[in-house]
Design a protein around this motif. Structure first.
Motif, short mmCIF file in Angstrom:
data_model
loop_
_atom_site.label_atom_id
_atom_site.label_comp_id
_atom_site.label_asym_id
_atom_site.label_seq_id
_atom_site.Cartn_x
_atom_site.Cartn_y
_atom_site.Cartn_z
N UNK A 181 5.37 4.35 -4.67
CA UNK A 181 6.59 5.08 -5.01
C UNK A 181 6.87 5.02 -6.51
N UNK A 182 7.43 6.10 -7.04
CA UNK A 182 7.69 6.20 -8.47
C UNK A 182 8.86 5.32 -8.91
N UNK A 183 9.72 4.93 -7.98
CA UNK A 183 10.86 4.09 -8.33
C UNK A 183 11.55 3.52 -7.11
N UNK A 184 12.56 2.71 -7.36
CA UNK A 184 13.29 2.02 -6.29
C UNK A 184 14.03 2.99 -5.38
N UNK A 185 14.58 4.07 -5.95
CA UNK A 185 15.34 5.04 -5.15
C UNK A 185 14.43 5.72 -4.13
N UNK A 186 13.23 6.08 -4.57
CA UNK A 186 12.27 6.72 -3.67
C UNK A 186 11.82 5.73 -2.60
N UNK A 187 11.59 4.48 -2.99
CA UNK A 187 11.19 3.45 -2.03
C UNK A 187 12.29 3.21 -0.99
N UNK A 188 13.53 3.21 -1.43
CA UNK A 188 14.66 3.01 -0.51
C UNK A 188 14.75 4.16 0.48
N UNK A 189 14.53 5.38 0.01
CA UNK A 189 14.55 6.55 0.89
C UNK A 189 13.47 6.41 1.96
N UNK A 190 12.31 5.92 1.56
CA UNK A 190 11.21 5.72 2.50
C UNK A 190 11.58 4.71 3.56
N UNK A 191 12.21 3.63 3.15
CA UNK A 191 12.63 2.60 4.10
C UNK A 191 13.70 3.12 5.06
N UNK A 192 14.60 3.96 4.54
CA UNK A 192 15.71 4.47 5.35
C UNK A 192 15.27 5.53 6.35
N UNK A 193 14.34 6.41 5.94
CA UNK A 193 13.98 7.56 6.76
C UNK A 193 12.83 7.28 7.72
N UNK A 194 11.87 6.48 7.28
CA UNK A 194 10.66 6.27 8.09
C UNK A 194 10.98 5.52 9.38
N UNK A 195 10.27 5.91 10.44
CA UNK A 195 10.41 5.24 11.73
C UNK A 195 9.51 4.01 11.84
N UNK A 196 8.65 3.82 10.84
CA UNK A 196 7.74 2.68 10.85
C UNK A 196 8.50 1.41 10.50
N UNK A 197 8.40 0.41 11.32
CA UNK A 197 9.19 -0.82 11.12
C UNK A 197 8.72 -1.64 9.93
N UNK A 198 7.40 -1.71 9.75
CA UNK A 198 6.86 -2.51 8.64
C UNK A 198 6.08 -1.60 7.70
N UNK A 199 6.65 -1.36 6.53
CA UNK A 199 6.01 -0.49 5.55
C UNK A 199 5.39 -1.32 4.43
N UNK A 200 4.26 -0.88 3.96
CA UNK A 200 3.63 -1.51 2.80
C UNK A 200 3.91 -0.63 1.59
#
Length: 221
Positions: A181-200
């Motif tokens: 991810x290009x930054x923390x905001x994008x990473x946070x969006x990924x954590x919030x939207x993704x249905x995957x419980x454990x993301x790398x």
């Protein structure tokens, strides 16, 4: 190793991955459209959280009326782009939260105009509102999602905005891929939207495409 970029890369950027023998799939998962807007009610300080906002301002017929204003922005590339187009950058930060903190700490009593897109996070405006910093907001571009179904099996996915995350996940899932991810905001969006419980998730050290690519190379060495 197969790398999927949710943004089309330049020849120079592709070469960085080619040198390390990565297979690349890349496509634009979002599209930016400039909106019609007026520059009549602009404060002395301007806030840009993306290069897209700057590009939209430059297309406005009254752009010369704002080039003398003081600018605050997110990202070194946005800073350089503003300066290249005769804007005066007073301060910048690596992300929206850090920029809001700087404004609150050093420029609290000044008035701002925030140029934004139709899909934007609340991080910066919410922080400014909480601390009583005066600003108005003008939407200058529209983000259009362009989801695509990716059939090929990938090992890494590159995300450059929360909107690209949303677009990708409309037609795809994240399985065992490493997400860069290009930054923390994008990473946070990924954590919030993704249905995957454990993301790398790996976050780039600087908010630039090249920095994301560098992290991919470093991660796989």
């Amino acid at each position: 190793m197969v790398v999927l970029s949710t943004k089309e890369l330049s020849k120079k950027q592709i070469t960085l991955l080619d040198k390390k023998k990565f297979a690349l799939v890349h496509a634009d998962f979002i599209k930016i459209k400039t909106l019609n807007f007026s520059l009549d009610q602009i404060n002395e300080n301007l806030i840009f959280t993306s290069k897209n906002a700057v590009k939209s301002i430059l297309k406005n017929k009254d752009v010369n009326s704002v080039t003398s204003k003081k600018c605050f922005c997110v990202g070194e590339k946005t800073k350089r782009f503003l300066e290249k187009n005769s804007f005066n950058v007073i301060d910048f930060a690596s992300d929206a939260y850090s920029l809001a903190e700087k404004i609150i700490e050093k420029y609290f009593n000044q008035k701002f105009t925030f140029f934004s897109g139709t899909i934007r996070k609340d991080i910066l405006p919410k922080k400014l509102i909480e601390k009583g910093v005066f600003f108005n907001e003008i939407q200058v571009y529209k983000t259009v999602l362009q989801p695509k179904n990716i059939i090929i099996e990938t090992n890494a996915i590159l995300f450059f905005s929360p909107s690209a995350v949303e677009s990708y996940l409309q037609k795809n899932k994240i399985n065992n891929q490493t997400c860069f991810c290009i930054g923390k905001t994008t990473a946070k969006a990924l954590e919030d939207i993704s249905e995957t419980s454990e993301l790398n998730i790996v976050i780039a050290s600087q908010p630039s495409i090249e920095s994301v690519i560098e992290e991919v190379i470093k991660y796989n060495n």
